[in-house]
Every structure is written in structure tokens, then in C-alpha cells.
Design a protein around this motif. Structure first.
Motif, PDB file in Angstrom:
ATOM      1  N   ILE A 156       0.851  -1.183   0.000  1.00 30.27           N
ATOM      2  CA  ILE A 156       0.000   0.000   0.000  1.00 30.27           C
ATOM      3  C   ILE A 156       0.888   1.235   0.000  1.00 30.27           C
ATOM      4  N   ARG A 157       0.415   2.269  -0.652  1.00 26.06           N
ATOM      5  CA  ARG A 157       1.152   3.538  -0.661  1.00 26.06           C
ATOM      6  C   ARG A 157       0.916   4.281   0.651  1.00 26.06           C
ATOM      7  N   LYS A 158       1.984   4.919   1.125  1.00 23.11           N
ATOM      8  CA  LYS A 158       1.863   5.788   2.294  1.00 23.11           C
ATOM      9  C   LYS A 158       1.150   7.064   1.851  1.00 23.11           C
ATOM     10  N   PRO A 159       0.263   7.602   2.693  1.00 24.69           N
ATOM     11  CA  PRO A 159      -0.408   8.855   2.324  1.00 24.69           C
ATOM     12  C   PRO A 159       0.602   9.996   2.149  1.00 24.69           C
ATOM     13  N   ASN A 160       0.373  10.813   1.147  1.00 25.92           N
ATOM     14  CA  ASN A 160       1.200  11.992   0.864  1.00 25.92           C
ATOM     15  C   ASN A 160       2.676  11.648   0.684  1.00 25.92           C
ATOM     16  N   SER A 161       2.936  10.514   0.070  1.00 25.27           N
ATOM     17  CA  SER A 161       4.308  10.069  -0.119  1.00 25.27           C
ATOM     18  C   SER A 161       4.379   9.134  -1.315  1.00 25.27           C
ATOM     19  N   ARG A 162       5.578   8.989  -1.852  1.00 22.35           N
ATOM     20  CA  ARG A 162       5.780   8.008  -2.913  1.00 22.35           C
ATOM     21  C   ARG A 162       6.102   6.637  -2.337  1.00 22.35           C
ATOM     22  N   GLY A 163       6.394   6.603  -1.046  1.00 21.98           N
ATOM     23  CA  GLY A 163       6.794   5.365  -0.407  1.00 21.98           C
ATOM     24  C   GLY A 163       5.654   4.366  -0.282  1.00 21.98           C
ATOM     25  N   ARG A 164       6.037   3.103  -0.109  1.00 28.82           N
ATOM     26  CA  ARG A 164       5.067   2.022   0.036  1.00 28.82           C
ATOM     27  C   ARG A 164       5.354   1.249   1.312  1.00 28.82           C
ATOM     28  N   ILE A 165       4.317   0.601   1.815  1.00 36.26           N
ATOM     29  CA  ILE A 165       4.472  -0.307   2.944  1.00 36.26           C
ATOM     30  C   ILE A 165       4.225  -1.711   2.415  1.00 36.26           C
ATOM     31  N   TRP A 166       5.215  -2.576   2.576  1.00 34.83           N
ATOM     32  CA  TRP A 166       5.108  -3.966   2.142  1.00 34.83           C
ATOM     33  C   TRP A 166       4.237  -4.716   3.147  1.00 34.83           C
ATOM     34  N   LEU A 167       3.195  -5.379   2.665  1.00 33.86           N
ATOM     35  CA  LEU A 167       2.255  -6.066   3.538  1.00 33.86           C
ATOM     36  C   LEU A 167       2.443  -7.575   3.560  1.00 33.86           C
ATOM     37  N   GLY A 168       3.255  -8.085   2.682  1.00 31.76           N
ATOM     38  CA  GLY A 168       3.579  -9.496   2.742  1.00 31.76           C
ATOM     39  C   GLY A 168       3.215 -10.279   1.502  1.00 31.76           C
ATOM     40  N   SER A 169       3.551 -11.568   1.576  1.00 35.17           N
ATOM     41  CA  SER A 169       3.323 -12.521   0.505  1.00 35.17           C
ATOM     42  C   SER A 169       2.345 -13.574   1.012  1.00 35.17           C
ATOM     43  N   TYR A 170       1.358 -13.936   0.176  1.00 31.67           N
ATOM     44  CA  TYR A 170       0.268 -14.812   0.612  1.00 31.67           C
ATOM     45  C   TYR A 170      -0.013 -15.886  -0.433  1.00 31.67           C
ATOM     46  N   LEU A 171      -0.657 -16.955   0.008  1.00 28.45           N
ATOM     47  CA  LEU A 171      -0.984 -18.065  -0.889  1.00 28.45           C
ATOM     48  C   LEU A 171      -2.147 -17.758  -1.815  1.00 28.45           C
ATOM     49  N   THR A 172      -3.105 -16.939  -1.344  1.00 31.24           N
ATOM     50  CA  THR A 172      -4.285 -16.647  -2.152  1.00 31.24           C
ATOM     51  C   THR A 172      -4.447 -15.144  -2.340  1.00 31.24           C
ATOM     52  N   PRO A 173      -5.117 -14.735  -3.420  1.00 35.15           N
ATOM     53  CA  PRO A 173      -5.361 -13.298  -3.614  1.00 35.15           C
ATOM     54  C   PRO A 173      -6.307 -12.738  -2.554  1.00 35.15           C
ATOM     55  N   GLU A 174      -7.187 -13.579  -2.012  1.00 33.85           N
ATOM     56  CA  GLU A 174      -8.125 -13.104  -0.981  1.00 33.85           C
ATOM     57  C   GLU A 174      -7.387 -12.749   0.308  1.00 33.85           C
ATOM     58  N   GLU A 175      -6.400 -13.553   0.686  1.00 31.15           N
ATOM     59  CA  GLU A 175      -5.602 -13.233   1.872  1.00 31.15           C
ATOM     60  C   GLU A 175      -4.871 -11.908   1.677  1.00 31.15           C
ATOM     61  N   ALA A 176      -4.260 -11.744   0.512  1.00 31.51           N
ATOM     62  CA  ALA A 176      -3.529 -10.507   0.224  1.00 31.51           C
ATOM     63  C   ALA A 176      -4.475  -9.309   0.227  1.00 31.51           C
ATOM     64  N   ALA A 177      -5.687  -9.490  -0.297  1.00 34.65           N
ATOM     65  CA  ALA A 177      -6.666  -8.401  -0.324  1.00 34.65           C
ATOM     66  C   ALA A 177      -7.121  -8.044   1.084  1.00 34.65           C
ATOM     67  N   ARG A 178      -7.258  -9.046   1.969  1.00 32.63           N
ATOM     68  CA  ARG A 178      -7.628  -8.746   3.360  1.00 32.63           C
ATOM     69  C   ARG A 178      -6.503  -7.996   4.066  1.00 32.63           C
ATOM     70  N   ALA A 179      -5.247  -8.320   3.745  1.00 31.71           N
ATOM     71  CA  ALA A 179      -4.117  -7.579   4.309  1.00 31.71           C
ATOM     72  C   ALA A 179      -4.176  -6.119   3.877  1.00 31.71           C
ATOM     73  N   TYR A 180      -4.464  -5.896   2.604  1.00 31.46           N
ATOM     74  CA  TYR A 180      -4.602  -4.527   2.097  1.00 31.46           C
ATOM     75  C   TYR A 180      -5.740  -3.803   2.824  1.00 31.46           C
ATOM     76  N   ASP A 181      -6.867  -4.474   3.014  1.00 27.92           N
ATOM     77  CA  ASP A 181      -8.008  -3.858   3.692  1.00 27.92           C
ATOM     78  C   ASP A 181      -7.624  -3.383   5.094  1.00 27.92           C
ATOM     79  N   ALA A 182      -6.895  -4.216   5.832  1.00 35.35           N
ATOM     80  CA  ALA A 182      -6.479  -3.831   7.182  1.00 35.35           C
ATOM     81  C   ALA A 182      -5.554  -2.617   7.144  1.00 35.35           C
ATOM     82  N   ALA A 183      -4.612  -2.618   6.208  1.00 36.70           N
ATOM     83  CA  ALA A 183      -3.677  -1.500   6.102  1.00 36.70           C
ATOM     84  C   ALA A 183      -4.369  -0.209   5.696  1.00 36.70           C
TER      85      ALA A 183
END
Length: 118
Positions: free
Chosen positions: A34-61
Motif C-alpha cells: 500500500i502507498r503511504k499517504p502523501n508520499s511516494r513510499g510504500r508499505i510492504w504487507l507481505g506474501s500470501y498463498l491466495t489473492p483473498e488473503e492478500a486483499a484482506r491484508a490490504y483492507d487492514a492496512a
């Protein structure tokens, strides 16, 4: 690699083809960031087995960074996280990982209007 089918069955709107903040690596793992607000930087949320797990990680962030009114991949299953604009990137990664690994609530099985309990 074959991408998952586009359609409502996976919670993705037609034409979109994937979840926000999620992509597939060449070797088949799904990653979230996910991108940090007001920045070009990103926060790495991890690697997952399914796209749904990765999408839930994004939702939390996204809830951590932008609050409860943020647009989610799974609006029917929001993360139980208090908005934390003062959270560090490591704390956001931990919250995202925890939410990604939780089982989503099946809204169809919890129909409160059902007159007969199962």
C-alpha cells in the motif's frame, strides 16, 4: 500463470480483474502493498498463498492509514481495527498480517432475519 476469473464470485467487480493493492508474482505467490499517504513510499504487507488473503491484508492496512471510511476489497467483512494514523509501518504490517490470516465471516450463514435457527 493463470489469473483468477473475473466476476462476483471472488468479490471482484466485473472488468476490474483483481483486488486493489494485490498482485501476483511470476512464481505464483500473491503479494500486497500500500502507498503511504502523501508520499511516494510504500508499505510492504507481505506474501500470501491466495489473492483473498492478500486483499484482506490490504483492507487492514488501508483502514489503519485512511480510517474506517476507506474503500475496501471486502466491504462486507471490514477489519476490526481502530484507525491508527500514528501507527508505524511495522505495526501496520502486523495488523495486516493478522487480518489476512483470519477466516472471513460468511454473511449468508448469519442471516439474522431467519425465523428458524439451524
Amino acid at each position: 500463470m493463470v489469473r483468477p476469473p473475473v466476476g462476483g464470485e471472488r468479490g471482484v467487480e466485473a472488468g476490474q480483474g483483481r483486488y486493489k493493492g494485490v498482485r501476483m508474482r511470476k512464481w505464483g505467490r500473491w503479494v500486497a502493498e500500500i502507498r503511504k499517504p502523501n508520499s511516494r513510499g510504500r508499505i510492504w504487507l507481505g506474501s500470501y498463498l491466495t489473492p483473498e488473503e492478500a486483499a484482506r491484508a490490504y483492507d487492514a492496512a488501508v483502514v489503519c492509514l485512511r480510517g474506517p471510511s476507506a474503500q475496501l476489497n471486502f466491504p462486507q467483512n471490514p477489519p476490526g481495527i481502530v484507525s491508527g494514523a500514528d501507527l508505524s509501518p511495522v505495526q501496520i504490517q502486523i495488523a495486516a498480517s493478522r487480518h489476512a490470516r483470519t477466516k472471513p465471516v460468511d454473511m449468508a450463514s448469519e442471516d439474522v432475519n431467519s425465523p428458524h435457527p439451524m
